[in-house]
Design a protein around this motif. Structure first.
Motif, mmCIF file in Angstrom:
data_model
loop_
_atom_site.group_PDB
_atom_site.id
_atom_site.type_symbol
_atom_site.label_atom_id
_atom_site.label_comp_id
_atom_site.label_asym_id
_atom_site.label_seq_id
_atom_site.Cartn_x
_atom_site.Cartn_y
_atom_site.Cartn_z
ATOM 1 N N CYS A 15 7.219 -7.958 3.949
ATOM 2 C CA CYS A 15 7.082 -8.232 5.387
ATOM 3 C C CYS A 15 8.053 -9.316 5.825
ATOM 4 O O CYS A 15 8.672 -9.224 6.899
ATOM 5 C CB CYS A 15 5.646 -8.633 5.706
ATOM 6 S SG CYS A 15 4.442 -7.279 5.574
ATOM 7 N N VAL A 51 7.643 1.346 6.116
ATOM 8 C CA VAL A 51 6.349 0.886 6.630
ATOM 9 C C VAL A 51 5.453 2.081 6.925
ATOM 10 O O VAL A 51 5.925 3.177 7.218
ATOM 11 C CB VAL A 51 6.508 0.045 7.918
ATOM 12 C CG1 VAL A 51 7.288 -1.224 7.631
ATOM 13 C CG2 VAL A 51 7.173 0.835 9.040
ATOM 14 N N ALA A 195 5.948 -1.880 2.808
ATOM 15 C CA ALA A 195 4.700 -2.520 3.230
ATOM 16 C C ALA A 195 3.777 -1.504 3.886
ATOM 17 O O ALA A 195 4.169 -0.816 4.830
ATOM 18 C CB ALA A 195 4.986 -3.668 4.201
ATOM 19 N N VAL A 198 1.234 -1.574 8.233
ATOM 20 C CA VAL A 198 2.160 -2.115 9.235
ATOM 21 C C VAL A 198 2.434 -1.009 10.247
ATOM 22 O O VAL A 198 3.019 0.020 9.911
ATOM 23 C CB VAL A 198 3.467 -2.610 8.590
ATOM 24 C CG1 VAL A 198 4.472 -3.019 9.670
ATOM 25 C CG2 VAL A 198 3.194 -3.778 7.648
ATOM 26 N N ASP A 217 1.364 -6.149 11.870
ATOM 27 C CA ASP A 217 0.565 -6.159 10.651
ATOM 28 C C ASP A 217 -0.885 -5.933 11.069
ATOM 29 O O ASP A 217 -1.488 -6.781 11.741
ATOM 30 C CB ASP A 217 0.721 -7.501 9.941
ATOM 31 C CG ASP A 217 -0.015 -7.568 8.602
ATOM 32 O OD1 ASP A 217 -0.970 -6.793 8.407
ATOM 33 O OD2 ASP A 217 0.373 -8.395 7.765
#
Length: 568
Positions: A15, A51, A195, A198, A217
């Motif tokens: 992130c 993401v 990640a 997200v 997030d």
């Protein structure tokens, strides 16, 4: 490469990296295609971000029939190119890229009329031929013709009056969710910033050009901008919704088709082979799956909630009825251990019938800076990823090497055969039964040593999970530290299959697994209780939906359990 960690610290670092630089490529969507795109791009030397609003592979890519196949029915459509392409990918996955996760599986095709033998036999012979003309080993045996007596010997549960003979052929199967996670981990090991949890809430624009995305997030609520020279939309059945955030009309549309699958214990059907048969609207698969059978699938239009497609009582009754047409001892609702439903991302426009829609994929460049990839099938994800990156790098100023993923084994693949050959020695050293080590090898490949190291450091982790004794407690900790699991649902539904492979859907294992996850994720006792309560509510909502008569009532029941709340 070893076994790199991929836990909370790595997510935080990813992130931070996403917020602190301009990437070459940002991939939105971490299903099989998005994960494959990230690996393809990073192994070409690009700076890559990946993401997903939920867990890796939480959508379609963890709810498939778990088959790696060329698609016999596409031969009838005369789509020889698609079949050959898929068979080449099947061979690569079996022999080079992921032999620990992809393995051959036999299928029996029952013949109901004598005249079917030359017709079906010719098709399956062509199927094997298309696989054989591909470079390298096919990884599976060739088909064989069986008399009725031979077929019943291979599958004693088949009704003798339902067939006059059979043809047995081979395809391959995969643990789809674990494959996606390994794909993401491999991309991260090569330097991609990956990640989960997200959400993309908008795209960044400079004039007509897309120059990145604004993300949130979902666990902390923090928002930031991710700048990228190119963005790839690989959101599958959510493609149209993601495109709508760009404010441009899409060049194509994706239509969702629901596929429902049942999981039943292995002892309910006596057979040494899988079974495939035609239905009026689709294809029936009875697939061997460890200590279980997977029975699928439906193929119906779905226009309701895409995050949690619901299986109705009608779906379950339909699959049981189709399976029972072939079985001497009919299956009952009480035999069903688990049920799951997934959505196929089909390109719309070719037909009103979802079973006839294209499984081809499309790559488009609707606006400068944005590439969209959609359609396709799990088996050909690598080709889709390659094509998407090819389209993205075409717009970059620098010269970028061609794709090399056909030569990139996933984590756990290198050394797998040697580990398999040494399984008795590994079992002796770990104090485990060799059958347990074989189970672990088929899930982790050569990474099995990282699981066993956890158990060696803490002997309590070498014990089976209560209520799910197929798995060790160490696997839960491994899922958090090495496989990016963030929530209890991630472990019970995707890192393992406890949610569909136990009659109580994992409820008796939930508290123990949550307690094992809590230290690494920094959960308070209150948060740990929230995780267990959420999971129990999800199971209750799914069970209620599976008692409803149709899609709309099933969807309403399933939506009674909200998604996991942010971490406190």
């Amino acid at each position: 490469m070893g076994t790199p960690t991929f836990g909370p610290a790595e997510r935080a670092a990813a992130c931070s990296a996403l917020a602190g630089r301009e990437l070459d490529l940002l991939v939105v969507g971490a299903g099989i295609v998005g994960a494959g795109t990230a690996l393809d791009a990073v192994t070409r030397g690009l700076d890559v971000g990946l993401v997903d609003v939920r867990d890796f592979g939480a959508g379609t890519s963890s709810r498939s029939s778990k088959l790696i196949h060329g698609g016999l029915r596409y031969l009838e459509m005369l789509d020889f190119r698609l079949v050959r392409e898929a068979l080449l990918e099947r061979s690569l996955l079996l022999t080079e890229i992921a032999p620990h996760l992809v393995r051959p599986v036999p299928f029996l095709y029952p013949l109901t009329k004598h005249w079917e033998r030359p017709y079906v036999g010719a098709g399956i012979a062509l199927y094997d031929t298309l696989a054989a003309v591909a470079p390298g080993e096919t990884g599976v045996p060739r088909h064989r013709h069986l008399t009725r007596r031979q077929a019943l010997r291979a599958a004693p549960s088949l009704r003798s009056d339902a067939l006059v003979g059979a043809i047995q052929y081979w395809d391959a199967q995969v643990d789809d969710a674990r494959y996606v996670v390994n794909l993401v981990r491999t991309a991260a090991a090569y330097g991609a910033h990956c990640a989960s949890r997200v959400r993309v809430v908008g795209f960044l624009r400079e004039g007509e050009r897309v120059v990145g995305a604004r993300v949130r997030d979902t666990e902390s609520g923090l928002e930031w901008k991710v700048r990228a020279k190119q963005v790839v939309n690989a959101t599958g059945v959510w493609t149209d919704e993601t495109q709508a955030m760009v404010g441009e009309r899409g060049q194509f549309h994706v239509r969702a088709s629901k596929g429902v699958h049942l999981v039943v214990p292995r002892d309910r059907i006596h057979s040494s082979t899988g079974i495939i048969a035609r239905t009026a609207n689709s294809v029936l698969f009875i697939i061997p799956w460890k200590r279980h059978w997977i029975i699928g699938t439906t193929d119906t239009d779905w226009a309701l909630d895409k995050a949690h497609p619901a299986a109705s009582r009608g779906d379950i009754d339909y699959l049981l009825a189709e399976a029972n047409k072939w079985l001497t001892t009919p299956l009952q609702r009480a035999d069903v251990q688990g049920v799951y439903a997934g959505l196929r991302p089909l390109l719309s426009g070719e037909s009103e019938n979802t079973s006839a829609l294209s499984r081809e994929h499309v790559v488009a460049h609707p606006v400068p800076g944005l590439v969209v990839v959609a359609g396709g099938k799990y088996t050909t994800y690598r080709v889709m990823a390659r094509d998407a990156v090819d389209a993205a790098v075409h717009a970059l100023d620098e010269r970028v090497p061609p794709s090399c993923t056909e030569r990139i084994p996933l984590l756990g693949a290198a050394g797998y055969q040697a580990a398999w050959n040494s399984r008795e020695r590994i079992a002796t050293a770990a104090g485990l039964h060799v059958a347990r080590v074989e189970h672990l090898l088929r899930r982790y490949g050569s990474d099995v040593l990282s699981v066993l190291a956890l158990a060696d450091a803490d002997p309590s982790l070498a014990e089976p999970i209560g209520g799910a004794d197929e798995h060790l407690r160490a696997e839960v900790v491994h899922a958090v530290r090495y496989e990016g699991a963030r929530h209890l649902d991630d472990v019970l539904t995707r890192r393992t299959r406890i949610s569909v492979e136990t009659f109580d859907r994992g409820l008796s294992a939930a508290e123990e697994c949550a307690a094992l996850m809590a230290p690494d994720l920094g959960w308070t006792p209150e948060q740990t209780a929230v995780e267990v309560a959420y999971y129990a509510a999800r199971v209750a909502a799914e069970r209620e939906s599976q008692d409803q008569p149709d899609d709309h009532t099933a969807d309403a029941a399933r939506m009674g359990a909200p998604d996991i709340v942010p971490v406190r």
